[in-house]
Design a protein around this motif. Structure first.
Motif, PDB file in Angstrom:
ATOM      1  N   ASP B 200       0.826  -1.215   0.000  1.00  9.90           N
ATOM      2  CA  ASP B 200       0.000   0.000   0.000  1.00  9.90           C
ATOM      3  C   ASP B 200       0.856   1.258   0.000  1.00  9.90           C
ATOM      4  O   ASP B 200       0.344   2.359   0.149  1.00  9.90           O
ATOM      5  CB  ASP B 200      -0.944   0.003   1.222  1.00  9.90           C
ATOM      6  CG  ASP B 200      -2.092  -0.956   1.006  1.00  9.90           C
ATOM      7  OD1 ASP B 200      -2.441  -1.176  -0.163  1.00  9.90           O
ATOM      8  OD2 ASP B 200      -2.615  -1.498   2.022  1.00  9.90           O
ATOM      9  N   GLY B 201       2.156   1.077  -0.099  1.00  8.89           N
ATOM     10  CA  GLY B 201       3.045   2.232  -0.100  1.00  8.89           C
ATOM     11  C   GLY B 201       2.876   3.021  -1.407  1.00  8.89           C
ATOM     12  O   GLY B 201       2.333   2.529  -2.382  1.00  8.89           O
ATOM     13  N   VAL B 202       3.425   4.223  -1.356  1.00  8.86           N
ATOM     14  CA  VAL B 202       3.311   5.048  -2.569  1.00  8.86           C
ATOM     15  C   VAL B 202       4.636   5.770  -2.801  1.00  8.86           C
ATOM     16  O   VAL B 202       5.293   6.181  -1.841  1.00  8.86           O
ATOM     17  CB  VAL B 202       2.113   6.026  -2.449  1.00  8.86           C
ATOM     18  CG1 VAL B 202       2.355   7.064  -1.382  1.00  8.86           C
ATOM     19  CG2 VAL B 202       1.872   6.729  -3.777  1.00  8.86           C
ATOM     20  N   VAL B 203       5.004   5.856  -4.073  1.00 14.59           N
ATOM     21  CA  VAL B 203       6.164   6.660  -4.451  1.00 14.59           C
ATOM     22  C   VAL B 203       5.725   7.515  -5.629  1.00 14.59           C
ATOM     23  O   VAL B 203       5.035   7.025  -6.528  1.00 14.59           O
ATOM     24  CB  VAL B 203       7.337   5.772  -4.896  1.00 14.59           C
ATOM     25  CG1 VAL B 203       8.500   6.622  -5.348  1.00 14.59           C
ATOM     26  CG2 VAL B 203       7.759   4.871  -3.757  1.00 14.59           C
ATOM     27  N   SER B 204       6.088   8.754  -5.552  1.00 10.17           N
ATOM     28  CA  SER B 204       5.574   9.628  -6.607  1.00 10.17           C
ATOM     29  C   SER B 204       6.566  10.722  -6.931  1.00 10.17           C
ATOM     30  O   SER B 204       7.244  11.228  -6.048  1.00 10.17           O
ATOM     31  CB  SER B 204       4.247  10.232  -6.072  1.00 10.17           C
ATOM     32  OG  SER B 204       3.509  10.711  -7.129  1.00 10.17           O
ATOM     33  N   LEU B 205       6.684  11.012  -8.226  1.00  9.74           N
ATOM     34  CA  LEU B 205       7.459  12.181  -8.667  1.00  9.74           C
ATOM     35  C   LEU B 205       6.447  13.124  -9.262  1.00  9.74           C
ATOM     36  O   LEU B 205       5.732  12.788 -10.196  1.00  9.74           O
ATOM     37  CB  LEU B 205       8.485  11.743  -9.715  1.00  9.74           C
ATOM     38  CG  LEU B 205       9.386  12.848 -10.215  1.00  9.74           C
ATOM     39  CD1 LEU B 205      10.327  13.355  -9.122  1.00  9.74           C
ATOM     40  CD2 LEU B 205      10.201  12.340 -11.395  1.00  9.74           C
ATOM     41  N   VAL B 206       6.432  14.294  -8.661  1.00 10.69           N
ATOM     42  CA  VAL B 206       5.369  15.199  -9.036  1.00 10.69           C
ATOM     43  C   VAL B 206       5.991  16.491  -9.512  1.00 10.69           C
ATOM     44  O   VAL B 206       6.936  16.992  -8.894  1.00 10.69           O
ATOM     45  CB  VAL B 206       4.447  15.500  -7.824  1.00 10.69           C
ATOM     46  CG1 VAL B 206       3.289  16.390  -8.237  1.00 10.69           C
ATOM     47  CG2 VAL B 206       3.923  14.222  -7.212  1.00 10.69           C
ATOM     48  N   GLY B 207       5.488  16.978 -10.583  1.00 12.60           N
ATOM     49  CA  GLY B 207       5.992  18.240 -11.086  1.00 12.60           C
ATOM     50  C   GLY B 207       5.514  19.386 -10.252  1.00 12.60           C
ATOM     51  O   GLY B 207       4.465  19.297  -9.639  1.00 12.60           O
ATOM     52  N   MET B 208       6.299  20.449 -10.248  1.00 12.91           N
ATOM     53  CA  MET B 208       5.910  21.604  -9.451  1.00 12.91           C
ATOM     54  C   MET B 208       4.674  22.257 -10.034  1.00 12.91           C
ATOM     55  O   MET B 208       4.058  23.111  -9.422  1.00 12.91           O
ATOM     56  CB  MET B 208       7.062  22.614  -9.357  1.00 12.91           C
ATOM     57  CG  MET B 208       8.238  22.144  -8.513  1.00 12.91           C
ATOM     58  SD  MET B 208       7.798  21.721  -6.818  1.00 12.91           S
ATOM     59  CE  MET B 208       7.678  23.372  -6.143  1.00 12.91           C
ATOM     60  N   ASP B 209       4.377  21.863 -11.279  1.00 12.44           N
ATOM     61  CA  ASP B 209       3.150  22.408 -11.869  1.00 12.44           C
ATOM     62  C   ASP B 209       1.914  21.727 -11.340  1.00 12.44           C
ATOM     63  O   ASP B 209       0.804  22.067 -11.706  1.00 12.44           O
ATOM     64  CB  ASP B 209       3.205  22.249 -13.393  1.00 12.44           C
ATOM     65  CG  ASP B 209       3.446  20.813 -13.823  1.00 12.44           C
ATOM     66  OD1 ASP B 209       3.526  19.946 -12.885  1.00 12.44           O
ATOM     67  OD2 ASP B 209       3.513  20.539 -15.020  1.00 12.44           O
ATOM     68  N   GLY B 210       2.131  20.669 -10.476  1.00 15.98           N
ATOM     69  CA  GLY B 210       0.962  20.051  -9.834  1.00 15.98           C
ATOM     70  C   GLY B 210       0.538  18.779 -10.533  1.00 15.98           C
ATOM     71  O   GLY B 210      -0.444  18.168 -10.111  1.00 15.98           O
ATOM     72  N   PHE B 211       1.213  18.346 -11.530  1.00 14.59           N
ATOM     73  CA  PHE B 211       0.844  17.108 -12.205  1.00 14.59           C
ATOM     74  C   PHE B 211       1.867  16.038 -11.915  1.00 14.59           C
ATOM     75  O   PHE B 211       3.056  16.285 -11.936  1.00 14.59           O
ATOM     76  CB  PHE B 211       0.715  17.327 -13.724  1.00 14.59           C
ATOM     77  CG  PHE B 211      -0.488  18.190 -14.048  1.00 14.59           C
ATOM     78  CD1 PHE B 211      -1.732  17.584 -14.268  1.00 14.59           C
ATOM     79  CD2 PHE B 211      -0.384  19.572 -14.105  1.00 14.59           C
ATOM     80  CE1 PHE B 211      -2.815  18.382 -14.559  1.00 14.59           C
ATOM     81  CE2 PHE B 211      -1.482  20.361 -14.403  1.00 14.59           C
ATOM     82  CZ  PHE B 211      -2.721  19.773 -14.633  1.00 14.59           C
ATOM     83  N   ALA B 212       1.395  14.876 -11.580  1.00 15.13           N
ATOM     84  CA  ALA B 212       2.304  13.784 -11.245  1.00 15.13           C
ATOM     85  C   ALA B 212       3.021  13.303 -12.496  1.00 15.13           C
ATOM     86  O   ALA B 212       2.410  13.223 -13.566  1.00 15.13           O
ATOM     87  CB  ALA B 212       1.510  12.646 -10.635  1.00 15.13           C
ATOM     88  N   VAL B 213       4.299  13.087 -12.357  1.00 15.56           N
ATOM     89  CA  VAL B 213       5.045  12.529 -13.472  1.00 15.56           C
ATOM     90  C   VAL B 213       4.842  11.017 -13.456  1.00 15.56           C
ATOM     91  O   VAL B 213       4.428  10.424 -14.434  1.00 15.56           O
ATOM     92  CB  VAL B 213       6.539  12.892 -13.349  1.00 15.56           C
ATOM     93  CG1 VAL B 213       7.360  12.180 -14.422  1.00 15.56           C
ATOM     94  CG2 VAL B 213       6.722  14.386 -13.439  1.00 15.56           C
ATOM     95  N   ALA B 214       5.150  10.482 -12.330  1.00 21.71           N
ATOM     96  CA  ALA B 214       4.976   9.045 -12.208  1.00 21.71           C
ATOM     97  C   ALA B 214       4.507   8.732 -10.791  1.00 21.71           C
ATOM     98  O   ALA B 214       4.878   9.421  -9.852  1.00 21.71           O
ATOM     99  CB  ALA B 214       6.298   8.330 -12.475  1.00 21.71           C
ATOM    100  N   ARG B 215       3.744   7.710 -10.712  1.00 23.68           N
ATOM    101  CA  ARG B 215       3.229   7.364  -9.369  1.00 23.68           C
ATOM    102  C   ARG B 215       3.073   5.854  -9.289  1.00 23.68           C
ATOM    103  O   ARG B 215       2.535   5.221 -10.182  1.00 23.68           O
ATOM    104  CB  ARG B 215       1.869   8.022  -9.191  1.00 23.68           C
ATOM    105  CG  ARG B 215       1.219   7.728  -7.888  1.00 23.68           C
ATOM    106  CD  ARG B 215      -0.122   8.408  -7.911  1.00 23.68           C
ATOM    107  NE  ARG B 215      -0.986   7.851  -6.872  1.00 23.68           N
ATOM    108  CZ  ARG B 215      -1.057   8.317  -5.644  1.00 23.68           C
ATOM    109  NH1 ARG B 215      -0.331   9.360  -5.283  1.00 23.68           N
ATOM    110  NH2 ARG B 215      -1.873   7.746  -4.795  1.00 23.68           N
ATOM    111  N   GLN B 216       3.642   5.352  -8.271  1.00 26.77           N
ATOM    112  CA  GLN B 216       3.542   3.899  -8.094  1.00 26.77           C
ATOM    113  C   GLN B 216       2.870   3.616  -6.758  1.00 26.77           C
ATOM    114  O   GLN B 216       3.304   4.050  -5.702  1.00 26.77           O
ATOM    115  CB  GLN B 216       4.950   3.284  -8.090  1.00 26.77           C
ATOM    116  CG  GLN B 216       4.990   1.826  -7.731  1.00 26.77           C
ATOM    117  CD  GLN B 216       5.054   0.915  -8.954  1.00 26.77           C
ATOM    118  OE1 GLN B 216       5.425   1.382 -10.065  1.00 26.77           O
ATOM    119  NE2 GLN B 216       4.677  -0.342  -8.807  1.00 26.77           N
TER     120      GLN B 216
END
Lengths: 129, 824
Positions: B200-216
């Motif tokens: 249930d963990g989450v890893v995310s790279l999110v742009g400063m523009d507010g949109f997620a780049v990638a999310r696992q």
């Protein structure tokens, strides 16, 4: 008492008293006295004595006063003759018994010779017919 | 409830409360500790998880930074080369291997939109390139720019790419196209999948523009997605680096998040682990704790319950014990109190007669102290003659366990050697298997003395009763004889056995029986009635003859005042009566015998004096008068003697009736006129107009008045006056007063005035002849009439005799009461 008191049948056993009484009754009272020395004598004398009154001693030998009275009452001549007792026994009860027997009065002994006739007359006068 | 029980109850309640309180505190502490421990562990786990997330975020940032640094450096180098080489750069790029995991393609687009170089997988990127071209043309600066993940149709397969682009400038700085790198966002996920995490963990790279780049999330990778309104961005507004707890919008699970804002590139890395996963081991432990605490709680509660049960039982046991003890103590105290306070002495001994215990009464009786007596042989309390018997009794009780108690009278011995009579009740008892002899001693000296005295009294009484010369009889309330003495039997001619049970009416003369009955009733009715009643009664002997008896009757009452029997004392007065009668007859006979000659004498003298026998010469007449006067005197004397005799024997008769006293006074006055005339005394009367009546025997009252008048005349000086006055007193009594003016009554004579044969002048030559019986008879008559007689006298001034007679109405009423006196 309507009739006049004239003749007295006097019954007394003692001679001397009889003598004194007779003198008192005749000399002082003016009565006629028929003397009897005993009850028996009185009963014998009574039919002919024609007495208006019987003067009767109580204590006498032989027939005493009461017996004599009873005997006299059986005789026609004295059946209704008034009787006065002359006696030393004058206790109220004794007096009452004499009166109850029909005596018209009681003269106590010793009597007063000068008074006795008046006393008899007084009793005679007070007696009923 | 007993005090001990109440105390036990209170103690047990306090103990129970303490136990419950202890249990509650223990439970509370245990549960608090358990809860705190679990909280602490949870907090610790969370902190650890956050720290791990932060560390992961750092690692992720570095990794990302490196990757992006590579892209940056490559594009920069390409840009430099493009500036130097121009179109020639294409070759170099083509030589470049771009088929990395990250950079999936490179392209250089001129300012005019001409794709100068395209290597790798750039298909379908036309629209993105055009958009980038427009962007960079409008935005100066050669920094690397990233787009949100874009869906590109590459080789007719959908692919997601992030486009990184850099503006190309002429040496003069004019827009000269751009270099574009197509980045595979899955690269980041790929990196992340290499990191061990929970599902249930989450890893995310999110742009400063507010949109997620990638999310696992778990095994699911997503690219793109608007996150501008997420908690992350709220936190980023506050801090560039940090941790927080978020509630997942999509899956609803709570996560622990660590995030870092990259310094070189406009990205945020975020690493989250699910709270559930973090908490699970803690929860498991916590559950263990709670299980333990629950088990402990149950154990404690069970303990408390058991304790309660135990205490309750303990209390019951204690109560039972206390009560038993209290009963025992009470019983012991009672036994002791009884023993100590017993009037009787109590002594216990061993089998062989050694004293074990004594009570106070026993000590007092024998004159020892208790400590002296204990251990002493019992025989020392008995006088020598009784010791053999005591030894035998002890032996009997030793050998025969079933020997009962025995009551014995002995002569007991005191310490000082004196003795006393004692009654001993002794018996053997078993106390704790020990044979103990118990003796209860009563000092009966006093009782014995009383008994002896009583016996003596009884004997004395018996002797007195039997030997009394007067008859004594006890008669029951039913009239039957209960006891009669010998004299009574002899008097009545019955044997004792004949008399006992006989009704007293059988021995009472029928004429006297009503009087006796009345007296018995009076005696019974009134306890205050004079103690005894005396009366003369005629009794009947067995042979029918009459016994004259003086009876003294009293009622013997019980303590409560109720009558028990009549006590009658009988005195035989038959002889007395006979003598009395003889005397009476004698007097009567003598009087009669005297009267006959007196009648003749009086008659003869009266006729002589009256002149019936003719006139008498004066000397003869004088002598006759003397004889007559003395005859009269003799007659009076005889009459007075007769009256006196009658009065003394209570046989004087009265014929009373209510009579006008005025008439009687006049008659008395008249009868005394002659006598007064002889003495030259004037008689005067004072009679009230209103009639004064009294209940009298007229002849007897006249006798009284003539007696008083003759006395008055006798003692009046010649020419004196005697007054007889009648009056009604205010209290209704009648009063007759006779007053003379004679010498008065000498003081020395006054006490004897009313006695028989008393005369003031006792000399034989007295001037005033009299019988000396007048006043005695007068008083007797007046008293018989219910009145009284008295006098006032002053020497030399005269005397007044007064007779008072009761109001006839009252007198009649008083006379109506039953007469108690026996008529003679």
């Amino acid at each position: 008492m309507a009739t006049k008191l004239q003749r007295i049948l006097f019954v007394e056993d003692e001679e001397e008293i009889r003598a004194v009484a007779r003198m008192a009754l005749e000399a002082v009272g003016g009565f006629e006295v028929v003397e009897c020395a005993s009850g028996a004598e009185a009963v014998a004398a009574a039919p002919t004595a024609n007495a208006d009154l019987v003067l009767l001693d109580v204590m006498m030998p032989g027939m005493d006063g009461f017996a004599t009275l009873a005997a006299l009452r059986h005789l026609p001549a004295t059946a209704h003759t008034p009787v006065i007792f002359m006696t030393a026994k004058v206790q109220p009860s004794e007096t009452a018994s004499y009166l109850a027997l029909g005596a018209i009065g009681v003269i106590p002994k010793p009597f007063s010779p000068m008074e006795v006739s008046n006393e008899i007359r007084r009793i005679w006068a007070g007696a009923p017919d | 409830m007993s005090a001990a029980r109440a105390q036990g109850d209170a103690r047990s309640r306090v103990a129970m409360r303490a136990i419950v309180l202890l249990a509650v505190v223990l439970l509370a502490a245990m549960w608090l500790a358990t809860w705190q421990r679990s909280q602490f562990e949870m907090r610790q786990a969370i902190t650890a998880a956050q720290l791990a997330n932060a560390n992961l975020a750092i690692a992720y940032e570095e990794n990302t930074d490196n990757a992006l640094g590579d892209v940056d450096q490559l594009t920069r180098m390409i840009a430099v080369e493009y500036r130097e080489e121009g179109r020639g750069v294409g070759k170099a790029i083509e030589a470049w291997s771009v088929d990395t995991d990250l950079i999936r393609g490179l392209a250089i687009v001129t300012a005019r939109g001409e794709t100068l170089v395209a290597t790798g997988d750039t298909r379908g990127a036309g629209p993105a390139l055009r958009e980038r071209l427009a962007f960079h043309a409008a935005h100066p600066g050669t920094a690397l720019r990233f787009t949100t993940p874009l869906s590109l149709r590459i080789a007719s397969e959908p692919a997601v790419r992030v486009v990184a682009s850099r503006r190309l400038e002429t040496p003069r700085g004019e827009f000269d196209g751009l270099i574009v790198a197509f980045l595979n966002p899955a690269f980041f996920n790929h990196f992340f999948t290499r990191v061990e995490g929970d599902p249930d963990g989450v890893v995310s790279l999110v742009g400063m523009d507010g949109f997620a780049v990638a999310r696992q999330t778990g095994k699911v990778s997503t690219f793109g997605g608007d996150m501008r309104s997420s908690t992350l961005f709220e936190q980023l507004a506050l801090r560039p680096i940090g941790t927080f707890v978020s509630r997942g919008v999509r899956d609803g699970s709570t996560r622990l998040i660590g995030y870092r804002t990259m310094q070189e590139y406009p990205f945020v890395v975020m690493v989250g682990s699910s709270l559930a996963a973090t908490a699970m081991p803690v929860r498991e432990r916590t559950r263990l704790y709670f299980t333990f605490a629950s088990a402990m709680s149950i154990a404690i509660l069970l303990g408390v319950y058991a304790m309660g049960r135990f205490l309750a039982r303990q209390r019951r046991d204690f109560e039972a014990l206390s009560e038993a003890q209290a009963r025992l103590r009470e019983s012991e105290a009672r036994a002791l109190a009884i023993t100590e306070n017993m009037a009787g002495g109590v002594v216990t001994t061993t089998e062989d007669g050694t004293i074990v215990s004594v009570n106070a009464a026993c000590c007092a009786m024998h004159g020892y102290r208790a400590e002296e007596m204990i251990g002493m042989p019992l025989w020392r309390l008995v006088t020598p003659p009784g010791r053999a018997g005591l030894a035998m009794r002890l032996e009997q009780m030793r050998s025969d366990k079933a020997a009962g108690h025995e009551v014995k009278e002995i002569l007991a011995l005191r310490k000082d050697g004196s003795t006393f009579e004692a009654e001993v009740l002794n018996s053997g008892v078993e106390i704790n298997g020990q044979r103990t002899m118990v003796g209860i001693v009563h000092d009966i000296s006093q009782r014995k003395a009383l008994e002896r005295e009583h016996r003596r009294d009884e004997a004395l009484y018996r002797v007195t009763f039997d030997q009394a010369l007067i008859g004594i009889a006890h008669t029951g309330l039913d009239g039957r004889f209960m006891r009669v003495n010998r004299t009574a039997c002899e008097m009545l001619g019955h044997t004792e056995s004949e008399m006992l049970g006989m009704d007293y009416a059988r021995v009472t003369h029928p004429q006297d029986l009503p009087l006796s009955e009345a007296h018995r009733k009076e005696l019974l009715a009134d306890p205050m009635h004079p103690f005894e009643h005396q009366a003369v009664r005629r009794l009947l002997r067995k042979d029918g003859s009459v016994l004259w008896a003086l009876l003294s009757v009293s009622v013997v009452r019980r303590d409560d005042g109720s009558p028990e029997f009549f006590l009658t004392m009988v005195q035989d007065i038959t002889e007395l009566k006979r003598v009395e009668r003889m005397k009476s007859e004698f007097v009567s006979t003598v009087s009669h015998e005297l009267r006959s000659p007196l009648t003749s004498i009086r008659g003869s003298l009266g006729l002589l004096a009256g002149g019936v026998a003719g006139a008498l010469p004066k000397p003869v007449r004088d002598l006759v008068l003397i004889a007559e006067r003395n005859t009269e005197r003799l007659i009076r004397l005889v009459n007075d003697i007769l009256d006196t005799e009658r009065m003394d024997s209570d046989r004087m008769q009265f014929d009373s009736k209510v009579t006008d006293l005025g008439t009687l006074v006049a008659r008395a006055l008249e009868s005394m006129q002659g006598y007064a005339l002889e003495h030259g005394v004037k008689l005067r009367s004072a009679i009230p107009r209103a009639a004064v009546a009294a209940d009298v025997d007229p002849d007897r009252l006249i006798q009284v008045m003539t007696n008083l008048l003759s006395n008055a005349v006798k003692f009046s000086p010649p020419g004196g006056e005697v007054l007889i006055a009648l009056a009604r007193l205010p209290d209704g009594q009648a009063c007759i007063e006779v007053t003379d003016h004679g010498p008065g009554i000498p003081k020395e004579f006054q006490p004897r005035m009313f006695q028989r044969f008393s005369q003031a002048d006792a000399s034989s030559t007295r001037a005033q002849p009299g019988t000396g019986l007048g006043l005695y008879i007068a008083r007797g008559i007046v008293e018989k009439l219910g009145g009284s007689i008295g006098y006032r006298t002053a020497e030399g001034a005269g005397t007044t005799f007064h007779v008072t007679l009761p109001d006839p109405v009252r007198h009649r009423a008083a006379a109506a009461r039953p007469a108690l006196a026996q008529p003679a």
